[in-house]
Write a protein that holds these residues in place. Sequence first.
Motif, PDB file in Angstrom:
ATOM      1  N   GLN A 235      41.326  52.321  32.787  1.00 30.42           N
ATOM      2  CA  GLN A 235      40.431  52.184  31.624  1.00 30.42           C
ATOM      3  C   GLN A 235      40.197  50.718  31.282  1.00 30.42           C
ATOM      4  O   GLN A 235      39.136  50.353  30.782  1.00 30.42           O
ATOM      5  CB  GLN A 235      41.043  52.919  30.416  1.00 30.42           C
ATOM      6  N   ASN A 236      41.164  49.880  31.554  1.00 32.81           N
ATOM      7  CA  ASN A 236      41.040  48.480  31.157  1.00 32.81           C
ATOM      8  C   ASN A 236      40.909  47.578  32.379  1.00 32.81           C
ATOM      9  O   ASN A 236      39.809  47.139  32.728  1.00 32.81           O
ATOM     10  CB  ASN A 236      42.211  48.090  30.261  1.00 32.81           C
ATOM     11  N   HIS A 237      42.041  47.301  33.050  1.00 30.01           N
ATOM     12  CA  HIS A 237      42.029  46.277  34.102  1.00 30.01           C
ATOM     13  C   HIS A 237      41.023  46.569  35.221  1.00 30.01           C
ATOM     14  O   HIS A 237      40.214  45.720  35.581  1.00 30.01           O
ATOM     15  CB  HIS A 237      43.417  46.125  34.732  1.00 30.01           C
ATOM     16  N   LEU A 238      41.086  47.780  35.785  1.00 34.58           N
ATOM     17  CA  LEU A 238      40.218  48.022  36.947  1.00 34.58           C
ATOM     18  C   LEU A 238      38.738  48.063  36.553  1.00 34.58           C
ATOM     19  O   LEU A 238      37.882  47.543  37.268  1.00 34.58           O
ATOM     20  CB  LEU A 238      40.637  49.293  37.711  1.00 34.58           C
ATOM     21  N   LEU A 239      38.451  48.656  35.395  1.00 41.19           N
ATOM     22  CA  LEU A 239      37.044  48.684  34.979  1.00 41.19           C
ATOM     23  C   LEU A 239      36.538  47.292  34.627  1.00 41.19           C
ATOM     24  O   LEU A 239      35.380  46.954  34.864  1.00 41.19           O
ATOM     25  CB  LEU A 239      36.842  49.640  33.794  1.00 41.19           C
ATOM     26  N   GLN A 240      37.405  46.455  34.088  1.00 38.84           N
ATOM     27  CA  GLN A 240      36.976  45.075  33.808  1.00 38.84           C
ATOM     28  C   GLN A 240      36.669  44.340  35.112  1.00 38.84           C
ATOM     29  O   GLN A 240      35.698  43.600  35.195  1.00 38.84           O
ATOM     30  CB  GLN A 240      38.058  44.322  33.014  1.00 38.84           C
ATOM     31  N   LEU A 241      37.495  44.560  36.125  1.00 35.17           N
ATOM     32  CA  LEU A 241      37.223  43.920  37.424  1.00 35.17           C
ATOM     33  C   LEU A 241      35.905  44.435  37.988  1.00 35.17           C
ATOM     34  O   LEU A 241      35.079  43.657  38.488  1.00 35.17           O
ATOM     35  CB  LEU A 241      38.362  44.190  38.417  1.00 35.17           C
ATOM     36  N   LEU A 242      35.703  45.742  37.883  1.00 34.66           N
ATOM     37  CA  LEU A 242      34.452  46.319  38.372  1.00 34.66           C
ATOM     38  C   LEU A 242      33.256  45.661  37.659  1.00 34.66           C
ATOM     39  O   LEU A 242      32.255  45.298  38.288  1.00 34.66           O
ATOM     40  CB  LEU A 242      34.474  47.834  38.132  1.00 34.66           C
ATOM     41  N   CYS A 243      33.395  45.472  36.351  1.00 35.36           N
ATOM     42  CA  CYS A 243      32.300  44.844  35.593  1.00 35.36           C
ATOM     43  C   CYS A 243      32.015  43.430  36.078  1.00 35.36           C
ATOM     44  O   CYS A 243      30.860  43.020  36.182  1.00 35.36           O
ATOM     45  CB  CYS A 243      32.654  44.763  34.107  1.00 35.36           C
ATOM     46  N   MET A 244      33.070  42.679  36.369  1.00 30.32           N
ATOM     47  CA  MET A 244      32.855  41.290  36.800  1.00 30.32           C
ATOM     48  C   MET A 244      32.133  41.246  38.147  1.00 30.32           C
ATOM     49  O   MET A 244      31.375  40.333  38.416  1.00 30.32           O
ATOM     50  CB  MET A 244      34.196  40.547  36.932  1.00 30.32           C
ATOM     51  N   VAL A 245      32.402  42.249  38.996  1.00 28.84           N
ATOM     52  CA  VAL A 245      31.714  42.300  40.291  1.00 28.84           C
ATOM     53  C   VAL A 245      30.270  42.755  40.095  1.00 28.84           C
ATOM     54  O   VAL A 245      29.344  42.204  40.691  1.00 28.84           O
ATOM     55  CB  VAL A 245      32.413  43.307  41.245  1.00 28.84           C
ATOM     56  N   ALA A 246      30.080  43.751  39.228  1.00 27.07           N
ATOM     57  CA  ALA A 246      28.790  44.448  39.214  1.00 27.07           C
ATOM     58  C   ALA A 246      27.786  43.879  38.224  1.00 27.07           C
ATOM     59  O   ALA A 246      26.607  44.172  38.315  1.00 27.07           O
ATOM     60  CB  ALA A 246      29.026  45.929  38.905  1.00 27.07           C
ATOM     61  N   MET A 247      28.248  43.044  37.259  1.00 23.45           N
ATOM     62  CA  MET A 247      27.311  42.650  36.191  1.00 23.45           C
ATOM     63  C   MET A 247      26.170  41.781  36.712  1.00 23.45           C
ATOM     64  O   MET A 247      26.298  41.087  37.725  1.00 23.45           O
ATOM     65  CB  MET A 247      28.059  41.930  35.074  1.00 23.45           C
ATOM     66  N   GLU A 248      25.068  41.833  35.994  1.00 24.78           N
ATOM     67  CA  GLU A 248      23.941  40.942  36.277  1.00 24.78           C
ATOM     68  C   GLU A 248      24.337  39.524  35.872  1.00 24.78           C
ATOM     69  O   GLU A 248      25.216  39.350  35.015  1.00 24.78           O
ATOM     70  CB  GLU A 248      22.720  41.378  35.452  1.00 24.78           C
ATOM     71  N   PRO A 249      23.691  38.508  36.432  1.00 24.07           N
ATOM     72  CA  PRO A 249      24.017  37.144  36.007  1.00 24.07           C
ATOM     73  C   PRO A 249      23.721  36.958  34.521  1.00 24.07           C
ATOM     74  O   PRO A 249      22.585  37.197  34.101  1.00 24.07           O
ATOM     75  CB  PRO A 249      23.066  36.273  36.841  1.00 24.07           C
ATOM     76  N   ALA A 439      33.034  51.889  25.314  1.00 19.62           N
ATOM     77  CA  ALA A 439      32.216  52.389  26.438  1.00 19.62           C
ATOM     78  C   ALA A 439      33.119  52.759  27.616  1.00 19.62           C
ATOM     79  O   ALA A 439      32.877  53.745  28.318  1.00 19.62           O
ATOM     80  CB  ALA A 439      31.199  51.339  26.857  1.00 19.62           C
ATOM     81  N   ALA A 440      34.178  51.969  27.824  1.00 21.38           N
ATOM     82  CA  ALA A 440      35.102  52.288  28.925  1.00 21.38           C
ATOM     83  C   ALA A 440      35.770  53.638  28.653  1.00 21.38           C
ATOM     84  O   ALA A 440      35.872  54.490  29.542  1.00 21.38           O
ATOM     85  CB  ALA A 440      36.143  51.183  29.080  1.00 21.38           C
ATOM     86  N   TRP A 441      36.184  53.839  27.412  1.00 19.47           N
ATOM     87  CA  TRP A 441      36.801  55.139  27.087  1.00 19.47           C
ATOM     88  C   TRP A 441      35.813  56.288  27.270  1.00 19.47           C
ATOM     89  O   TRP A 441      36.176  57.377  27.696  1.00 19.47           O
ATOM     90  CB  TRP A 441      37.345  55.148  25.653  1.00 19.47           C
ATOM     91  N   LYS A 442      34.555  56.041  26.928  1.00 17.25           N
ATOM     92  CA  LYS A 442      33.555  57.127  27.034  1.00 17.25           C
ATOM     93  C   LYS A 442      33.427  57.591  28.475  1.00 17.25           C
ATOM     94  O   LYS A 442      33.096  58.740  28.744  1.00 17.25           O
ATOM     95  CB  LYS A 442      32.191  56.660  26.515  1.00 17.25           C
ATOM     96  N   TRP A 443      33.679  56.673  29.418  1.00 15.70           N
ATOM     97  CA  TRP A 443      33.610  57.083  30.826  1.00 15.70           C
ATOM     98  C   TRP A 443      34.905  57.772  31.257  1.00 15.70           C
ATOM     99  O   TRP A 443      34.918  58.685  32.082  1.00 15.70           O
ATOM    100  CB  TRP A 443      33.330  55.848  31.703  1.00 15.70           C
ATOM    101  N   ILE A 444      36.012  57.337  30.651  1.00 20.31           N
ATOM    102  CA  ILE A 444      37.320  57.896  31.012  1.00 20.31           C
ATOM    103  C   ILE A 444      37.522  59.292  30.380  1.00 20.31           C
ATOM    104  O   ILE A 444      38.111  60.186  30.995  1.00 20.31           O
ATOM    105  CB  ILE A 444      38.450  56.935  30.551  1.00 20.31           C
TER     106      ILE A 444
END
Length: 486
Positions: A235-249, A439-444
């Motif tokens: 919910q926290n660490h892995l999704l935050q990493l995913l966001c850093m990879v996937a976010m728009e500039p 938003a992370a919780w809403k997905w979890i």
Amino acid sequence: VPVDPFDLVIFGGTGDLALRKLLPGLLHRYADGQIPEDSSIIGVARDKQSDEDYRRKVGETLLRGIGDNEALKEKLPAFLQKLGYHALDATRDDGWEQFAEQLKAQGDRIRVFYLSTSPNLFVAICDKLRAHGLNGGQARVVIEKPIGRDSASAAVINDAVGSAFAESQIFRIDHYLGKETVQNLLALRFANILFEPLWNANHIDHVQITVAETVGLEKRATYYDTSGALRDMVQNHLLQLLCMVAMEPPAALQADAVRDEKLKVLRSLRPITADDAAQLTVRGQYRAGASAGCAVPGYLDELGRPDSRTETFVALKAEVDNWRWAGVPFYLRTGKRLPERVSEIVIAFKQIPHSIFEHSAGPVMGNKLVLRLQPDEGVKLWLMIKDPGPGGLRLQHVPLDMSFAEAFGVHQPEAYERLLMDVVRGNPTLFMRRDEVEAAWKWIDPILAAWENLRETPKPYTAGSWGPSAAVALVERDGRTWHEDT
Ligand code: BG6
């Protein structure tokens, strides 16, 4: 660069996080000359003890961690003089008036309240801070995970903290965002021209995020068993990493610009529903096995309860439904008692469209960019090259390898060191905003609900293995494999 003088109050000042991470981190920053001499650090907990007792206990713990680092040893006595202690109970009034006066006597300066306690004390502590007028001026509050166990309970915590502090004063820590390589991801993506043109579904085949640990329950059975790997790590660490990879500039390296982009990613995650949870997620729980060459008990024995269905391992396949990432799976996995402690992000590029090489040259493998968060922080870019030598043309898959320690040879600051200084500076870029957490919780939430519905026990895996075989099948079904660093 030194920060402005501050007072930092650590609620839970005798706890594990304070002793293992926060105070050692502060000692490093002090030894580097970043903490001004007239700053103070005040440990708060329920037990009565003097400043001297606290300094002695903290001193002993820090000394054990310092090893033979002479520079830190030398700075330790002066650092300990910055420490004070105050006995307070969040549910009683005793001592609060005096505590507030002591802080106010320092004048209007930066005051950081670090709530390193169980979340069920957050409301009481914030109420007291507000009642004693400690929430104004340059006050900041830091909260640690778990921020709730689903979106409803996260909203309760956020409301409670929000009733005493404005959002701009609240720093929600996800210590993974303080790790060197995670910030380096920002530099790699946005300070180079090379990657951005390739950073999309046209060129990237898939992404893998692995956070593997060798430890088991440690001393956190009560917390962990009510949490499990999905809440504790994904919910926290892995999704935050995913966001850093996937976010728009983002348009600028400015807190809200970055957080707005991360939020869009979280909102674009395709929901995992009750119908596909069994296909897209794997839950595991370790059985007895070996870790670092030593026999270790299974989760249930370590816990002392035979009936727990808490997962100690999760693997899942996530998809980001937007133009950039349509059709690119993000495989996530994390677990306790895995064979090694390793956290990394793997960006696997697509195959070349056509090979000009003879069969005898060997296979042409896809390029990979591997960002290693720990241990041995660094970046590897796997490329195809010609096998050196006079023989025929044979191809080899080799890494362009940059280990930060080798390249720069300096102490890599621990995540908490950097994040604590960011709080003092008032820079929230690397902290989670309320809407991101929710938003992370809403997905979890639907994944948790689907698991609850399935009522399956987690799949067993032997301690020291890479998790249940279903986690391997999760990627192999798609014709892919988990990255191995060879
Ligand atoms: C914490 C989790 O947030 O992160 C722990 O609660 C986990 O269960 C830890 O062990 C891992 O952090 P790191 O920095 O050691 O990878």
